[in-house]
Design an enzyme around this catalytic site. Structure first.
Site, mmCIF file in Angstrom:
data_model
loop_
_atom_site.group_PDB
_atom_site.id
_atom_site.type_symbol
_atom_site.label_atom_id
_atom_site.label_comp_id
_atom_site.label_asym_id
_atom_site.label_seq_id
_atom_site.Cartn_x
_atom_site.Cartn_y
_atom_site.Cartn_z
ATOM 1 C CB CYS A 190 6.014 3.561 7.089
ATOM 2 S SG CYS A 190 4.546 2.668 7.639
ATOM 3 C CE LYS B 134 5.004 0.943 1.652
ATOM 4 N NZ LYS B 134 4.242 2.153 1.442
ATOM 5 C CD GLU C 237 -2.619 1.271 -0.045
ATOM 6 O OE1 GLU C 237 -3.305 0.340 -0.480
ATOM 7 O OE2 GLU C 237 -2.475 2.335 -0.670
#
Ligand code: NAD
Ligand code: UGA
Length: 476
Positions: free
Chosen positions: A277, A221, A166
């Site tokens: 993150c 990612k 995502e």
């Protein structure tokens, strides 16, 4: 094309909740169940009052309001939802390990493994398992091994594993999900990839759905976050040089950002990147590089995080320097505690490290944030809130003893009452429209405005008789 009728998402957090809400909204024919072991979180997702959803994201309430009760459910019945699903998303937390092998760098995969085992136990028929969490490259190997042993144990169960990371950013999660730059699907089984692509094709143009092998998807990612964070550390390093040389980082950012090869985005200098993150994913990349025998590559990426930490300490240090070398017993206002605007998330927020440094120096901090709860600030600072002192009163006992204290302020005006300085650490819109003439009168003079987010109008601050430090602004 294979069609998915029932989706289960394990993990009702910042990613699982909004992502599934948008899938349910855009695919009314698909039953979407979001499950979590955290009962309080599920209760909040089910709250009739949409302002009480556990995640604050502009536009999320409307999407949940449309889909919930129709084809979107939130539940703690994990096994039941897995059993009913054709497709299971794993969207659980993957924080940095705090102990054991790889502590401080590697991702803690215990929750991901628990999910794989639970899917292995409860799934029925053919189940497509989708990695939505951000994972170290080759994690799918472990998930496949766990699912393969479930297949081998008999019955008519089978599995396919996909990686579908995502890319949403907090604060813009809904527009990011509704109009993504790309959707990335990595996998080995074309039918499984098609099935997931089919879900997205309800609203995402085909050309934006990228297909890769599993490992490229997992690694893309981590790489995307590392590149984004690298831009921030790069511009922050230049900000420090601007301050030393008389250049202005906003002008430098505009000058380089107009080069179409560089582009204008992600060039805002500030108090360093926060969020759950960037740091975690780069440290994970660093760990992987060392693991695969690439120490120089690891050092390269690690410096991005080191520069970020340095930037936060640097800002705290320069506040102390400007305030005559001491903040002990002084009232300082902090505007903004969230790691960025339009979110209530404080994970790795720059405000935490900067506030801790100032508390260490004995400062008294009045903290204002439009969305962050005082209880969260207390947890982040590992310090309970104190009573707000009276503006007229002198230094409190705590301040004379040199201990730092903080208290929550319900308004900007209250935070600045009696303060020697104000630090703006989150770019909330309301901080762009402050009446500095009024605020200056509430502060103890000479007073400083430290604008780490380039939100104030310098002319207004100067006109109010306040001293101003702006990130990356050198003295001409
Ligand atoms: P989060 O902590 O907000 O949510 C994770 C949820 O998973 C929690 O509610 C937890 O209770 C639940 N959970 C953990 N183990 C479980 C289990 N075995 N069964 C059921 N529920 C379980 O995390 P998040 O911010 O949503 O992030 C999830 C993943 O997505 C992470 O890997 C993160 O790196 C990645 N990611 C996050 C963002 C973001 O903006 N936050 C963006 C992109 C990717
Ligand atoms: C980031 C990425 O942008 C997402 O694509 C990714 O999915 C997500 O991480 C993730 O994997 O969790 P997020 O952390 O929510 O999203 O927010 P960003 O907008 O990227 O901001 C991160 C931090 O960088 C914030 O503290 C922000 O203030 C800071 N930042 C951002 C800057 O200091 N300058 C900038 O120019 C941009």
């Amino acid at each position: 094309m294979p069609s998915i009728r029932s989706i289960c998402c394990i993990g009702a957090g910042y990613v699982g909740g909004p992502t599934m809400a948008v899938i349910a909204d855009r695919c009314p024919g698909v039953q979407v169940t979001v499950v979590d072991i955290n009962q309080a979180r599920i209760d909040a997702w089910n709250d009739a009052d949409l302002s009480k959803l556990p995640v604050y994201e502009p536009g999320l309430d409307a999407v949940v309001g449309r889909a919930r009760g129709r084809n979107l459910r939130f539940s703690t019945a994990v096994d039941e939802a897995i059993a009913a699903a054709d497709m299971v998303f794993i969207s659980v937390n993957t924080p940095t390990k705090t102990k054991g092998l790889g502590a401080g760098q590697a991702s803690d995969l215990r929750w991901v493994e628990a999910c794989a085992r639970q899917v292995a136990k409860s799934a029925t028929g053919h189940t497509i398992v989708v990695e939505k969490s951000t994972l170290p490259v080759r994690t799918a190997e472990a998930i496949k091994a766990i699912l393969a042993s479930a297949e081998a144990s008999g019955g008519d169960r089978s599995f396919a594993v996909l990686s579908n990371p995502e890319f949403l950013a907090e604060g813009t999660a809904i527009p990011d999900l509704e109009s993504p730059d790309r959707v990335l699907i990595g996998g080995e089984h074309p039918e499984a990839i098609d099935a997931l692509a089919c879900v997205y094709s309800h609203w995402v143009p085909q050309e934006r759905i990228l297909r890769t092998n599993l490992w490229s998807s997992e690694l893309s990612k981590l790489t995307a976050n590392a590149f984004l964070a690298q831009r921030i550390s790069s511009i922050n390093s230049v900000a420090a040089l601007c301050e030393a040389t008389g250049a202005d980082v906003r002008e430098v950012a505009r000058a380089i950002g107009t080069d179409s090869r560089i582009g204008p985005k992600f060039l805002n200098a500030g108090p360093g990147f926060g969020g759950s993150c960037f740091q975690k994913d780069i440290l994970n990349l660093v760990y992987l590089c060392r693991h695969f025998g690439l120490p120089d590559v690891a050092d390269y990426w690690e410096s991005v995080v080191q520069l970020n930490t340095w930037q936060q300490h640097r800002i705290a240090r320069l506040v102390v320097q400007k305030l005559f070398g001491t903040v002990t017993g002084k009232r300082l206002a902090i505007l903004g505690f969230a790691f960025k605007a339009d979110t209530n998330d404080t994970r790795e927020a720059p405000a935490i490290r900067i506030a801790k440094d100032l508390l260490e120096e004995g400062a008294q901090l009045a903290i204002h944030d439009p969305k962050v709860e005082p209880e969260q600030i207390a947890r982040d600072l590992s310090l309970p809130a104190s009573e707000a002192p009276n503006a007229e009163s002198g230094p409190t006992r705590a301040s004379l003893s040199g201990e730092g204290t903080w208290w929550p302020s319900a308004s900007v005006a209250a935070a600045l009452e009696g303060a020697d300085s104000v630090l703006i650490l989150t770019e909330w819109n309301q901080y762009r429209q402050l009446d500095w003439t009024d605020l200056a009168q509430r502060m103890r003079q000479p007073a400083w405005v430290f604008d780490a987010r380039s939100v104030v109008d310098p002319d207004q601050v100067h006109a109010a008789g306040l001293k101003l430090w702006r990130i990356g602004e050198g003295q001409p």
